[in-house]
Scaffold this motif. Structure first.
Motif, PDB file in Angstrom:
ATOM      1  N   CYS A 148      20.048  62.666  43.728  1.00  9.02           N
ATOM      2  CA  CYS A 148      20.345  62.440  42.331  1.00  9.02           C
ATOM      3  C   CYS A 148      19.629  61.425  41.903  1.00  9.02           C
ATOM      4  CB  CYS A 148      21.895  62.251  42.278  1.00  9.02           C
ATOM      5  SG  CYS A 148      22.852  63.614  42.794  1.00  9.02           S
ATOM      6  N   PRO A 149      18.355  61.611  41.175  1.00 12.51           N
ATOM      7  CA  PRO A 149      17.765  60.628  40.502  1.00 12.51           C
ATOM      8  C   PRO A 149      18.190  59.801  39.393  1.00 12.51           C
ATOM      9  CG  PRO A 149      16.926  62.791  39.667  1.00 12.51           C
ATOM     10  CD  PRO A 149      17.936  62.927  40.570  1.00 12.51           C
ATOM     11  N   PHE A 150      19.173  59.012  39.541  1.00 11.31           N
ATOM     12  CA  PHE A 150      19.930  58.360  38.532  1.00 11.31           C
ATOM     13  C   PHE A 150      19.160  57.292  38.175  1.00 11.31           C
ATOM     14  CE2 PHE A 150      23.775  60.667  39.755  1.00 11.31           C
ATOM     15  CZ  PHE A 150      24.256  61.065  38.129  1.00 11.31           C
ATOM     16  N   GLU A 151      18.723  56.727  36.983  1.00 15.95           N
ATOM     17  CA  GLU A 151      18.286  55.744  36.678  1.00 15.95           C
ATOM     18  C   GLU A 151      18.887  54.404  36.959  1.00 15.95           C
ATOM     19  OE1 GLU A 151      17.821  54.135  32.281  1.00 15.95           O
ATOM     20  OE2 GLU A 151      17.361  56.502  32.412  1.00 15.95           O
ATOM     21  N   HIS A 152      20.256  54.292  36.910  1.00 20.55           N
ATOM     22  CA  HIS A 152      20.960  53.082  37.325  1.00 20.55           C
ATOM     23  C   HIS A 152      22.561  53.657  37.903  1.00 20.55           C
ATOM     24  CE1 HIS A 152      23.045  49.375  36.958  1.00 20.55           C
ATOM     25  NE2 HIS A 152      21.866  48.727  37.404  1.00 20.55           N
ATOM     26  N   TRP A 153      23.024  52.998  38.839  1.00 23.46           N
ATOM     27  CA  TRP A 153      24.251  53.384  39.679  1.00 23.46           C
ATOM     28  C   TRP A 153      25.148  52.127  39.599  1.00 23.46           C
ATOM     29  CZ3 TRP A 153      23.934  57.623  42.887  1.00 23.46           C
ATOM     30  CH2 TRP A 153      22.678  58.288  43.190  1.00 23.46           C
ATOM     31  N   GLN A 154      26.392  52.409  39.180  1.00 21.19           N
ATOM     32  CA  GLN A 154      27.445  51.491  39.431  1.00 21.19           C
ATOM     33  C   GLN A 154      28.174  51.787  40.652  1.00 21.19           C
ATOM     34  OE1 GLN A 154      30.164  50.310  36.206  1.00 21.19           O
ATOM     35  NE2 GLN A 154      28.777  50.695  34.638  1.00 21.19           N
ATOM     36  N   LEU A 155      28.046  50.951  41.660  1.00 20.29           N
ATOM     37  CA  LEU A 155      28.741  51.258  42.839  1.00 20.29           C
ATOM     38  C   LEU A 155      30.177  50.504  43.019  1.00 20.29           C
ATOM     39  CD1 LEU A 155      25.763  51.243  45.270  1.00 20.29           C
ATOM     40  CD2 LEU A 155      26.609  53.014  43.757  1.00 20.29           C
ATOM     41  N   GLU A 156      31.490  51.037  42.619  1.00 25.53           N
ATOM     42  CA  GLU A 156      32.535  50.098  42.752  1.00 25.53           C
ATOM     43  C   GLU A 156      33.152  50.344  44.121  1.00 25.53           C
ATOM     44  OE1 GLU A 156      36.969  49.536  41.033  1.00 25.53           O
ATOM     45  OE2 GLU A 156      35.532  51.087  40.022  1.00 25.53           O
ATOM     46  N   VAL A 157      33.328  48.932  44.528  1.00 26.60           N
ATOM     47  CA  VAL A 157      33.987  48.928  45.912  1.00 26.60           C
ATOM     48  C   VAL A 157      35.471  48.400  45.802  1.00 26.60           C
ATOM     49  CG1 VAL A 157      34.088  47.764  48.145  1.00 26.60           C
ATOM     50  CG2 VAL A 157      31.844  48.367  47.295  1.00 26.60           C
ATOM     51  N   LYS A 158      36.421  49.083  46.287  1.00 24.98           N
ATOM     52  CA  LYS A 158      37.900  48.699  45.984  1.00 24.98           C
ATOM     53  C   LYS A 158      38.282  47.476  46.928  1.00 24.98           C
ATOM     54  CE  LYS A 158      38.420  52.191  43.137  1.00 24.98           C
ATOM     55  NZ  LYS A 158      38.415  52.045  41.905  1.00 24.98           N
ATOM     56  N   SER A 159      39.576  47.043  46.570  1.00 23.06           N
ATOM     57  CA  SER A 159      39.772  45.744  47.253  1.00 23.06           C
ATOM     58  C   SER A 159      39.882  46.059  48.859  1.00 23.06           C
ATOM     59  CB  SER A 159      41.394  45.728  47.001  1.00 23.06           C
ATOM     60  OG  SER A 159      41.403  45.163  45.700  1.00 23.06           O
ATOM     61  N   ALA A 160      39.485  45.086  49.504  1.00 23.40           N
ATOM     62  CA  ALA A 160      39.316  45.149  50.931  1.00 23.40           C
ATOM     63  C   ALA A 160      39.851  43.777  51.607  1.00 23.40           C
ATOM     64  CB  ALA A 160      37.894  45.593  51.483  1.00 23.40           C
ATOM     65  N   SER A 161      39.950  43.817  53.190  1.00 24.27           N
ATOM     66  CA  SER A 161      40.057  42.520  53.549  1.00 24.27           C
ATOM     67  C   SER A 161      38.705  41.908  53.731  1.00 24.27           C
ATOM     68  CB  SER A 161      40.627  42.856  55.078  1.00 24.27           C
ATOM     69  OG  SER A 161      39.434  43.634  55.677  1.00 24.27           O
ATOM     70  N   PRO A 162      38.796  40.763  54.068  1.00 25.29           N
ATOM     71  CA  PRO A 162      37.215  40.027  54.304  1.00 25.29           C
ATOM     72  C   PRO A 162      36.288  40.722  55.148  1.00 25.29           C
ATOM     73  CG  PRO A 162      38.906  38.339  53.857  1.00 25.29           C
ATOM     74  CD  PRO A 162      39.709  39.432  54.142  1.00 25.29           C
ATOM     75  N   ALA A 163      37.057  40.998  56.362  1.00 24.98           N
ATOM     76  CA  ALA A 163      36.146  41.814  57.303  1.00 24.98           C
ATOM     77  C   ALA A 163      35.599  42.948  56.837  1.00 24.98           C
ATOM     78  CB  ALA A 163      36.992  41.672  58.472  1.00 24.98           C
ATOM     79  N   ARG A 164      36.325  43.808  56.175  1.00 24.50           N
ATOM     80  CA  ARG A 164      36.068  45.115  55.745  1.00 24.50           C
ATOM     81  C   ARG A 164      35.178  44.941  54.532  1.00 24.50           C
ATOM     82  NH1 ARG A 164      37.050  49.722  57.546  1.00 24.50           N
ATOM     83  NH2 ARG A 164      36.686  51.581  56.319  1.00 24.50           N
ATOM     84  N   ALA A 165      35.201  44.020  53.725  1.00 25.10           N
ATOM     85  CA  ALA A 165      34.613  43.555  52.549  1.00 25.10           C
ATOM     86  C   ALA A 165      33.219  43.436  52.957  1.00 25.10           C
ATOM     87  CB  ALA A 165      34.965  42.614  51.711  1.00 25.10           C
ATOM     88  N   ALA A 166      33.173  42.552  54.014  1.00 25.00           N
ATOM     89  CA  ALA A 166      31.611  42.156  54.555  1.00 25.00           C
ATOM     90  C   ALA A 166      30.762  43.344  55.228  1.00 25.00           C
ATOM     91  CB  ALA A 166      31.817  41.097  55.759  1.00 25.00           C
TER      92      ALA A 166
END
Length: 240
Positions: A99-117
């Motif tokens: 998918c050749p999008f020119e821009h991507w918003q990648l949303e990451v949901k709430s996560a523990s500090p370890a999983r966020a990392a």
């Protein structure tokens, strides 16, 4: 000019967060998208909104309990709209490839500090592999995710997702050095919009599906709209 982002691809017309949905968005001439990410059990970035499988696949369990290969075998059409062919849960890698999008918003949901990392590290590695640093922004409402982005991937642009007004979103965005403020449209007053833009923030407003609301927000000067109907939004804004 107000830009348009397809919400989970073209969620109003194809099963959300699937390859079919993102290709449908591109087919309507909209080259920016918003999507949601969760890690599989084996550390792959999977494109799915919920941490659980029930709503979109009809299956029980959590995304994090299954390998990427297992998740790719599931059909993500359960939440609609109707679609004639199976739609697997895609890997982010597959979307970057096809998918050749020119821009991507990648949303990451709430996560523990370890999983966020772990999630931030996986995003940074994949974005670098495809050379998309200038075409990606990682957004979240989670303090853990925003902190991990600042510390572990400062080269990636950050955005704050704000759905409720109990905290001043502009102060939170400034605290985390965000470039984008992703606002629920109900929070997008003219005064807040102007203040955010004076702070240097790109204001992206979601989820905007009604033509009158598209026109009103564009007239107010929002930088971008996130919509389930990217083709409709493109036509509405083109004809203003």
């Amino acid at each position: 000019m107000t830009l348009i982002y397809g919400h989970r691809g073209a969620r109003g017309e194809a099963p959300e967060n699937t390859l079919a949905s993102f290709q449908h968005c591109l087919a309507q001439g909209v080259t920016r998208c918003e999507l949601d990410l969760h890690l599989s059990a084996d550390g792959e970035l999977m494109v799915i909104h919920d941490p659980t499988l029930k709503r979109t696949t009809g299956q029980r369990g959590k995304v994090a309990e299954h390998s990427a290969a297992e998740l790719e075998r599931l059909d993500a059409r359960a939440a609609g709209p109707a679609w004639p062919w199976p739609c697997p849960i895609p890997r982010l890698r597959s979307l970057f490839l096809h998918c050749p999008f020119e821009h991507w918003q990648l949303e990451v949901k709430s996560a523990s500090p370890a999983r966020a990392a772990r999630t931030v590290d996986a995003i940074a590695t994949l974005v670098a592999e495809f050379g998309l640093e200038d075409r990606v922004i990682v957004t979240s409402s989670s303090r853990s995710v925003l902190l991990a982005l600042r510390r572990r991937a400062p080269q990636l642009a950050r955005g704050l997702v704000a759905e409720h007004a109990w905290l001043d979103p502009l102060k939170v965005a400034a605290r985390h050095d965000c470039r984008m403020l992703v606002l629920n449209w109900t929070l997008c007053s003219p005064a807040r919009l102007l203040k955010a833009q004076r702070q240097g923030l790109h204001v992206s407003v979601w989820t905007v599906n009604e033509p009158a609301l598209m026109r009103r927000l564009a007239d107010c000067g929002v930088d971008s709209l996130i919509t389930d109907f990217p083709g409709l939004a493109s036509a509405i804004l083109r004809d203003r």
